[in-house]
Design an enzyme around this catalytic site. Structure first.
Site, PDB file in Angstrom:
ATOM      1  N   THR A   1       7.449  -8.501   8.797  1.00  0.00           N
ATOM      2  CA  THR A   1       8.360  -7.527   9.443  1.00  0.00           C
ATOM      3  C   THR A   1       7.588  -6.348  10.034  1.00  0.00           C
ATOM      4  OG1 THR A   1       8.666  -6.381   7.328  1.00  0.00           O
ATOM      5  CG2 THR A   1      10.290  -8.076   7.902  1.00  0.00           C
TER       6      THR A   1
ATOM      7  N   HIS B   1       0.822   4.047  -6.282  1.00  0.00           N
ATOM      8  CA  HIS B   1       1.459   2.732  -6.426  1.00  0.00           C
ATOM      9  C   HIS B   1       1.568   2.361  -7.894  1.00  0.00           C
ATOM     10  CE1 HIS B   1      -2.068  -0.099  -7.069  1.00  0.00           C
ATOM     11  NE2 HIS B   1      -2.741   0.840  -6.429  1.00  0.00           N
TER      12      HIS B   1
ATOM     13  N   ASP C   1      -6.511   0.984 -12.151  1.00  0.00           N
ATOM     14  CA  ASP C   1      -5.887   0.759 -10.849  1.00  0.00           C
ATOM     15  C   ASP C   1      -4.566   0.045 -11.050  1.00  0.00           C
ATOM     16  OD1 ASP C   1      -5.217   0.214  -8.241  1.00  0.00           O
ATOM     17  OD2 ASP C   1      -6.907  -1.110  -7.843  1.00  0.00           O
TER      18      ASP C   1
ATOM     19  N   GLU D   1       1.568  -2.511  -3.606  1.00  0.00           N
ATOM     20  CA  GLU D   1       0.417  -1.967  -2.863  1.00  0.00           C
ATOM     21  C   GLU D   1      -0.703  -2.971  -2.800  1.00  0.00           C
ATOM     22  OE1 GLU D   1      -3.460   0.458  -2.584  1.00  0.00           O
ATOM     23  OE2 GLU D   1      -2.815  -1.090  -3.969  1.00  0.00           O
ATOM     24  N   GLU D   2      -0.903  -3.688  -3.923  1.00  0.00           N
ATOM     25  CA  GLU D   2      -2.062  -4.588  -4.012  1.00  0.00           C
ATOM     26  C   GLU D   2      -1.992  -5.705  -2.974  1.00  0.00           C
ATOM     27  OE1 GLU D   2      -4.614  -3.831  -5.378  1.00  0.00           O
ATOM     28  OE2 GLU D   2      -4.261  -2.632  -7.172  1.00  0.00           O
TER      29      GLU D   2
ATOM     30  N   GLU E   1       8.322   2.896   7.652  1.00  0.00           N
ATOM     31  CA  GLU E   1       8.998   2.213   8.751  1.00  0.00           C
ATOM     32  C   GLU E   1      10.502   2.505   8.727  1.00  0.00           C
ATOM     33  OE1 GLU E   1       5.918  -1.568   9.261  1.00  0.00           O
ATOM     34  OE2 GLU E   1       7.734  -1.815   8.073  1.00  0.00           O
TER      35      GLU E   1
ATOM     36  N   ASP F   1      -4.144   7.349  -6.248  1.00  0.00           N
ATOM     37  CA  ASP F   1      -4.047   5.923  -6.576  1.00  0.00           C
ATOM     38  C   ASP F   1      -4.805   5.744  -7.890  1.00  0.00           C
ATOM     39  OD1 ASP F   1      -4.478   3.173  -6.786  1.00  0.00           O
ATOM     40  OD2 ASP F   1      -4.782   2.864  -4.644  1.00  0.00           O
TER      41      ASP F   1
ATOM     42  N   HIS G   1      -9.767  -4.823 -10.686  1.00  0.00           N
ATOM     43  CA  HIS G   1      -8.997  -6.040 -10.357  1.00  0.00           C
ATOM     44  C   HIS G   1      -9.306  -7.227 -11.276  1.00  0.00           C
ATOM     45  CE1 HIS G   1      -7.689  -4.822  -5.988  1.00  0.00           C
ATOM     46  NE2 HIS G   1      -7.495  -3.856  -6.865  1.00  0.00           N
TER      47      HIS G   1
END
Lengths: 707, 707
Positions: free
Chosen positions: A262, A372, A382, A420-421, A432, A449, A550
């Site tokens: 989108t 996030h 994170d 977010e990831e 938007e 973050d 991560h």
């Protein structure tokens, strides 16, 4: 049915029918000062600011982090839903909550591995015997890694597929890496292995495909992530902060941000979605991340010529290009590497949690603070370090609010962004959906973050106009563990530069590119933004990023033992970011300093002259006094937007491949034209100069009343 | 040298270095009302408004018009330069001038005929004998037509070329006209003759070229322009307002507005220009306008089948399609028509003249009033009627200002635009140069181009939110020649509609398309805009437009004898537009009414449902009270901009080929999908609904304080 959607949306037009609040403006002339005047003219209250900072509690932050990291909370998982409820509960608290909190859902396009058919990486002999199988899960050192909700390491948005071929080593997977490799080898039908770093995740596959590479492996080299250490018997986590040999950095493998189906529209359920085959910026061939223990098994047996010195990593072997494939003398002689990737994409409900403290005087001016909420696994650093900091900021402000001691001059909006990831999705969809409103009303955006990468020093990035604001705040906060030193003075020791106007000052970074949720605010809306964290002592580590990033080791245990024991760096970030937030929300005149923007533009010009012209000192710019009012300050950055640029509109902070701090569109066009020498490319340079010139003049004009 | 341009533009960055005006805000608490409070809270002064209207003088307007129309003043000609100086002199007048006036130059791409090689249209026999030559100049009825500066009738932006072929009649040159003609005839190599109307000027050639047509002639049919009259011995000018047989409508033959070489950038000398071959929206084949006296000679001798009834015009002959070519029995039997077009394009300096009256309380809020200055020939009606009105408005306001009796709350900017006739160039370059500033600060734009088409009734167009404002003003102005009737009541008799909220009200038109200088303000910037004039009694004439439009007969003599004897309609327009201007500049709360926007959107929806769904009454929308403040009102229209649309961004007022007052992007996508039935086209319908839905919700959100 199209008309149902349209009727639904016209429900929104109901608020177009408005009453008139003329009474609000009816003022008797000649009477004494109206009752609202003191409110309207009230400035920032420094003693309240001090009360805020005193109340920020490291133990509370520790408690929030413990709660948030009990289970993995990848976007749209059950754990993510639990964090949504946790935020809602805290922001609706009677004694320390906000005025209002709500969740906002988007239907977004995400990519996952198949729990029933895990992705596989194997070495397959010519007789189809499997000689080696890479780990499918990271090694467990405790209950956190045993949680069944730990997602298998994977490359989100990699296509599914089972490519098989001879292995080659492609360094960091940059265009220049594949170009060099292609001079030595025929890459058609090969599998490339790359180390993380140097190029974006998706780019390692996007750059490979044109050469006929059919699949890509990626891993964190101990040289880049572990300062060379690699033994889990005494060197890596749980013995230190370093990544264990089986650790794998997960990630989103896409180059564009926001929901991929989108573009420029908020991803609501009824929103038009582009066909999946029209998605750009994702890997065209399968790609899978693996741990360095498996990468070592593969790379140490690669044949072919030895790769150049700057391609060599931390393993105790020579990194060869590959024959392609393995050394004839090795156990894998003549064998292929095979990837089996079963990733699938799915539309999922992702939530932002939003909260507001309404402004008393200018409720329609917003200072936005965001972090996030979603992680890849437990995400203690994170993003939950930042989420805990945000929860502590809102707890302290919420108490002041509920006690009736304070209400900000301008509205403060908090955003706990989802997904977010997977590519900054929650924050981008939000910008938007409310494009014009946010563009017209937002004073600034503050992003926290990862709050603490390490506990050495503050790191701050932002537009040049917020430099002084950040300095002011950092001077008022004590550096953790150094009672008589401010965060500012400590920072100055670790990272500084010489400013023509101020002498030696800490170095504030630039918010280029799309590293976190500030991206849509900066590049799409042109809003003044900044990002805060505590970070490394670079004399002590060269790690690309904190080593558990991560992986399944980014846990409360890791954070509390190795990143910030005592949580005092978290506390310092909460105090600094909160101080900046209060200054933006409560100051009568916005604390934005436009002359620092001019300094940066002059530095950009000097760099441009140096790179592309070779002489001529930058011109001296005479000071000119102009009226300075808040709207002009707030909106100045908007004038730097090129309305036709796509997708990054900000002509100063857009990404650039030039590697220099200078005008990005111009630098890139210049580099391209210099290489090609084509007339059309030189025309593009001229076009970029015209765009830049119009934008800079437009920004300057924003600071004058007249036309 | 790129760096010189960039250094020059960084001179603009000088104003980024600003002083702080903190003293301006320092207010002692508890003291009596500060001295600035009465100013800040002052509302519109109705008695001053009355003084303004009383002072508007029809004789002064007549004087301005006489001065402005002494010589032709086509854009960038010597006559145009004289009008620049005339404006500057009046706006700098010590007793009735503005605070400041200045000229602003752009280097723009214009198209002209060659005075040494006039364009020719001839009938050429097979033996190359020239059987007929069309007039190169219009017939003279007095000194105005004898002026050597009268430009030959031509089609600006037509390519040069000398096509020759058999003639065909193509009605109005619409796509459907050529499609029908192509069913009967092979159009390859033909010359088409069209009447004005039904399609844009350039489109008559753009639509023809795909069928192989090699040249186009265009003329004003007496049926469309003269209510059928055509004899210059007693029926047409100088005996009446009708067009003489040799009269030719000149015009700009392009579909895009703004300088064609610098899209989205202000056309300064150093600005990047696209290659000429990349220009879009101009005729691909030569096209030339002629008078109806020559058109009659050609059409009356055309062979082939007779064209359908709705293709027949006002000549006393049957309009045939053409054989192609002429009737075998006619004097032109077997002959071709030949065009010789010698137009050339040139970069020229064009000036806007700008003026400002600075606001006392909100100097950085702008009400902009504009009119173009350039004409095709003498331009007494188009545009000098509007220029005279603007000069009278500024004269009266300037006197009030210089006498110290008044200063507006907000700044008023006046724009005397250059090169409008070539495609709204001056106003568009201005909006490009100051994009962000104008977008953030402009309250509204008022356009008065042709002030008086005829002297029957007011015509007003604009966004629905200005309807009430216009009604309020029109009720305060007396209708010319009708002492006891207001402009409003007179208007109500000529043109009205039934509003669900108000009952019978005058009909305010919509500002769709790009008819005058409001286009860039509406479509590019999303600024609330309106356009005023006095116009026809439609029971008395069906003329497409006033018949001397763009001819050498649009002179002071014509205007003063046939359009507005006594200049009282000019006076009524000056009073009405000036009243609206003062209300926008001086009202404490902006006089914009948002609920009228909702009414229009509901009507659009009802039309969409009727056209595309066939049932379901529009939904009832419950009223909702929200705070109404000026910025929210001012900026609401910006939320209707689709940031990715190109080149018309406003999702409500963009052009549409649907011919209905409904959502343009949606209606066009729907029509296309209905025709093709292609899945991809239906996806585009869905995409349009999502864009529309997001824009409407975005506009609604602009009226709420919260996020």
């Amino acid at each position: 049915m199209w008309w149902k959607v349209l009727i639904g949306s016209l429900g929104g037009a109901a608020v177009l029918t408005v009453g008139i609040l003329l009474g609000h403006y009816a003022i008797d002339k000649g009477s004494p000062a109206p009752s609202w005047l003191p409110d309207v003219s009230r400035d920032l209250d420094e003693s309240l600011l001090q009360d805020f900072m005193d109340a920020v509690d490291n133990k509370k932050i520790e408690g929030f982090l413990r709660d948030l990291t009990k289970v993995p909370h990848m976007a749209t998982s059950a754990g993510d839903e639990a964090t949504v409820e946790y935020m809602m509960q805290h922001w609706n608290d009677q004694e320390s909550g906000l005025d209002q909190a709500w969740r906002q859902n988007y239907v977004v396009y995400l990519s996952f591995p198949d729990p029933k058919k895990p992705n596989k990486v194997t070495v397959v002999a010519p007789n189809t015997t499997v000689l080696h199988t890479a780990r499918e899960r990271e090694k467990s050192y405790g209950p956190d890694q045993d949680d069944p909700e730990v997602v298998q390491p994977y490359a989100a948005y990699s296509p599914a597929g089972s490519p098989q071929g001879k292995l080659v080593y492609a360094n960091q997977g940059k265009p220049s890496d594949y170009m060099l490799l292609n001079k030595t080898l025929d890459l058609r039908g090969t599998i490339a292995i790359c180390r993380y770093g140097g190029a974006g995740r998706a780019e390692k596959a996007i750059n490979a495909a044109p050469y006929g590479v059919v699949g890509v492996l990626v891993y964190s080299d101990p040289l880049d992530i572990n300062d060379g250490l690699m033994s889990d018997s005494n060197e890596t986590y749980p013995h230190s902060w370093y990544m264990p040999p089986s650790g794998v950095e997960r990630g989103s493998f896409n180059t564009d941000y926001g929901d991929l189906l989108t573009p420029y529209l908020a991803a609501k359920e009824s929103t038009y979605r582009i066909p999946v085959e029209n998605i750009t910026g994702i890997p065209p061939i399968p790609i899978q991340p693996i741990g360095f223990e498996d990468a070592y098994v593969l790379i140490s047996q690669l044949g072919g010529e030895s790769a150049p010195a700057n391609w060599q990593g931390g393993f105790n072997c020579t990194y060869n290009y590959g024959g392609p494939g393995f050394k004839p003398a090795s156990q894998f002689s003549n064998s292929d590497v095979k990837l089996e990737v079963f990733n699938f994409a799915k539309l999922k409900n992702s939530s932002n949690v939003m909260g507001i403290i309404r402004g008393s005087v200018e409720p329609d001016r917003y200072v936005i603070y965001g972090n996030h909420r979603d992680s890849w696994v437990h995400g203690a650093i994170d993003p939950s370090s930042g989420t805990s900091v945000m929860l502590e900021v809102t707890r302290v402000l919420g108490r002041l609010l509920k006690q009736g001691r304070w209400r900000p001059r301008r509205s403060i909006i908090f955003g706990s962004w989802g997904a977010e990831e997977f590519g900054l999705i929650g924050s981008t969809e939000y910008t938007e959906q409310y494009y014009t409103k946010l563009s017209e009303r937002t004073v600034a955006y503050i992003n926290v973050d990862i709050a603490v990468f390490a506990n050495a020093t503050l790191r701050a990035s932002g537009m040049p106009s917020v430099q002084n604001l950040i300095f002011t705040a950092a001077k008022q906060v004590k550096a953790p563990g150094l009672e008589s030193t401010s965060v500012y003075d400590n920072w100055l020791r670790y990272s500084n530069r010489t400013s023509p106007a101020y002498g030696t000052v800490p170095r504030v970074g630039y918010l280029t590119g799309a590293g976190s949720d500030y991206a849509a605010f900066v590049h799409y809306l042109g809003i003044t933004a900044m990002d805060f964290s505590y970070t490394y002592d670079r004399t002590k580590t060269k790690a690309r990023i904190y080593p558990a990033y991560h992986t399944a080791y980014d846990t409360f245990d890791y954070a509390s033992r190795y990143i910030d024991p005592g949580f005092t760096s978290h506390q310092a970030v909460a105090r600094t970011a909160g101080n900046v937030l209060l200054r933006l929300a409560d100051s009568l005149l916005l604390p934005l300093n436009v002359s620092d923007y001019a300094e940066t533009l002059e530095a950009y010009l000097a760099t441009a002259l140096e790179l592309h012209q070779g002489s001529a000192a930058p011109p001296q710019i005479a000071p000119l006094k102009v009226r300075r009012i808040n709207d002009q300050l707030m909106l100045m950055d908007r004038a730097f937007l090129d309305p036709q640029a796509f997708p990054e509109k900000h002509v100063i902070w857009a990404s650039s491949s030039s590697g220099h701090a200078t005008f990005p569109g111009f630098a890139d066009a210049f580099a391209r034209a210099s290489l090609s020498g084509l007339e059309g490319d030189w025309f593009r340079v001229h076009h970029q100069i015209s765009i830049l010139s119009q934008a800079i003049n437009g920004a300057a004009h924003m600071l004058m009343d007249g036309p």
